[in-house]
Motif scaffolding. Sequence first.
Motif, PDB file in Angstrom:
ATOM      1  N   THR A 142      -1.951 -10.037  -4.545  1.00 46.00           N
ATOM      2  CA  THR A 142      -1.162 -10.099  -3.314  1.00 46.00           C
ATOM      3  C   THR A 142      -1.960 -10.851  -2.261  1.00 46.00           C
ATOM      4  N   TYR A 144      -2.918 -11.603   1.530  1.00 44.40           N
ATOM      5  CA  TYR A 144      -2.927 -10.985   2.854  1.00 44.40           C
ATOM      6  C   TYR A 144      -3.250 -12.067   3.879  1.00 44.40           C
ATOM      7  N   ARG A 158      -0.134  -9.274   7.456  1.00 42.29           N
ATOM      8  CA  ARG A 158       0.948  -9.021   6.521  1.00 42.29           C
ATOM      9  C   ARG A 158       0.547  -9.291   5.074  1.00 42.29           C
ATOM     10  N   LYS A 159       1.364  -8.736   4.166  1.00 42.50           N
ATOM     11  CA  LYS A 159       1.224  -8.951   2.729  1.00 42.50           C
ATOM     12  C   LYS A 159       2.308  -9.948   2.301  1.00 42.50           C
ATOM     13  N   ASP A 161       4.043 -12.529  -0.981  1.00 43.44           N
ATOM     14  CA  ASP A 161       4.173 -13.097  -2.319  1.00 43.44           C
ATOM     15  C   ASP A 161       3.777 -14.561  -2.179  1.00 43.44           C
ATOM     16  N   TYR A 168       6.106  -8.933   2.047  1.00 44.78           N
ATOM     17  CA  TYR A 168       6.225  -7.558   1.570  1.00 44.78           C
ATOM     18  C   TYR A 168       6.181  -6.571   2.728  1.00 44.78           C
ATOM     19  N   GLN A 169       5.277  -6.836   3.656  1.00 47.07           N
ATOM     20  CA  GLN A 169       5.076  -5.899   4.768  1.00 47.07           C
ATOM     21  C   GLN A 169       4.344  -6.629   5.887  1.00 47.07           C
ATOM     22  N   ASP A 206      -0.133   0.719   2.834  1.00 47.35           N
ATOM     23  CA  ASP A 206       1.005   0.613   3.758  1.00 47.35           C
ATOM     24  C   ASP A 206       0.664  -0.067   5.086  1.00 47.35           C
TER      25      ASP A 206
END
Length: 349
Positions: A142, A144, A158-159, A161, A168-169, A206
């Motif tokens: 992933t 970051y 954030r994360k 793809d 993702y988040q 998270d």
Amino acid sequence: MNFIKYFILNGLILFVVSCGGEKDPSSLFSLQFTSGEKEFQQFDTIRPVIENRKDLPIDSIRFTIAGEEIPFRNDQLVLQGSKLGLQTIKVHFRSEGNPIVVETDIKILAPAAPELYTYEIINEYPHDIKAFTQGLEFYQDTLYESTGSGGGAKSFIRKLDFKTGGIYQQVDLDTKYFGEGITLLHDKVYQLTWQSKLGFLYRVSDLKQIDRFQYGQSKEGWGLCNDGSRIYKSDGTERIWLLNPETLVEEDNIQIVTNKSIFNKANELEYVDGKIYANVWQKESMMIIDAGSGAIEGVVNLGGLKEKVKQHAKLDVLNGIAYHPGRKTFFVTGKNWDTLFEIQLKKKE
């Protein structure tokens, strides 16, 4: 009691007299070098000279740099220690039974010129054109990303793809903070801010903020990376600071040097196999720095990438390095670039 006072007073008088009447016996000595220079390269052999104004006896001589003893044989020193840059060299000895320490500053540069590298583009992926990229790092496939704020936009972490650019988040920072470099270690994300002298810790799962930390001697927050046990932090100066990942205390530092000068433009960082890969601030290039000594061992010309992205008014400099251990390739982008490039480094012929 009077006898004790008399004994102490006379002892002090004898000490002062034995050192030529000076209050500080070390003031009778100074440290020079036969070449008259104070700039050397790592592994150079140099001949120090202890200037002795009163021709006092000297014995038990030893030399140290940053607390590390340097071999002294046949009146010569070999600068084989790991510390480069501007360093204080100390000579420790005894004179008439008194311990003496005399010091002077010298500059220790890298032993060789950096090797030159270029790159080959392997893949191109979409990147958020509004992301003012400051930090970039892979963690378990992933990507970051940490950004700075500009034009009214908030900084965020954030994360992603990396193949699609899908988010993702994401967690936004308070508008008073300008986000900077990140690194991930032991299921925590460490994030710097630029001039607030404050960093944040997040839970990887998270992105919940779990702690924050203050900077020590470092001036600002620029880039972060880690070697699995220590965190490296750039601050816009010639130093890269080594942080304890548990306490976030700046326990040590290395200075970034070439064979000709001390360098101060390391920005975003990435650690791979004992080397720190660092964006050069405001330049389309990357340094390969030995993580132990600070010597710049390679320079990568990344020119041409900026011309391949969408040209627009807010387009800014190249920034962001992430190494993918599984693919053994580097991913690079820039501030407000619409493309993330996967590249392989190639030594220039």
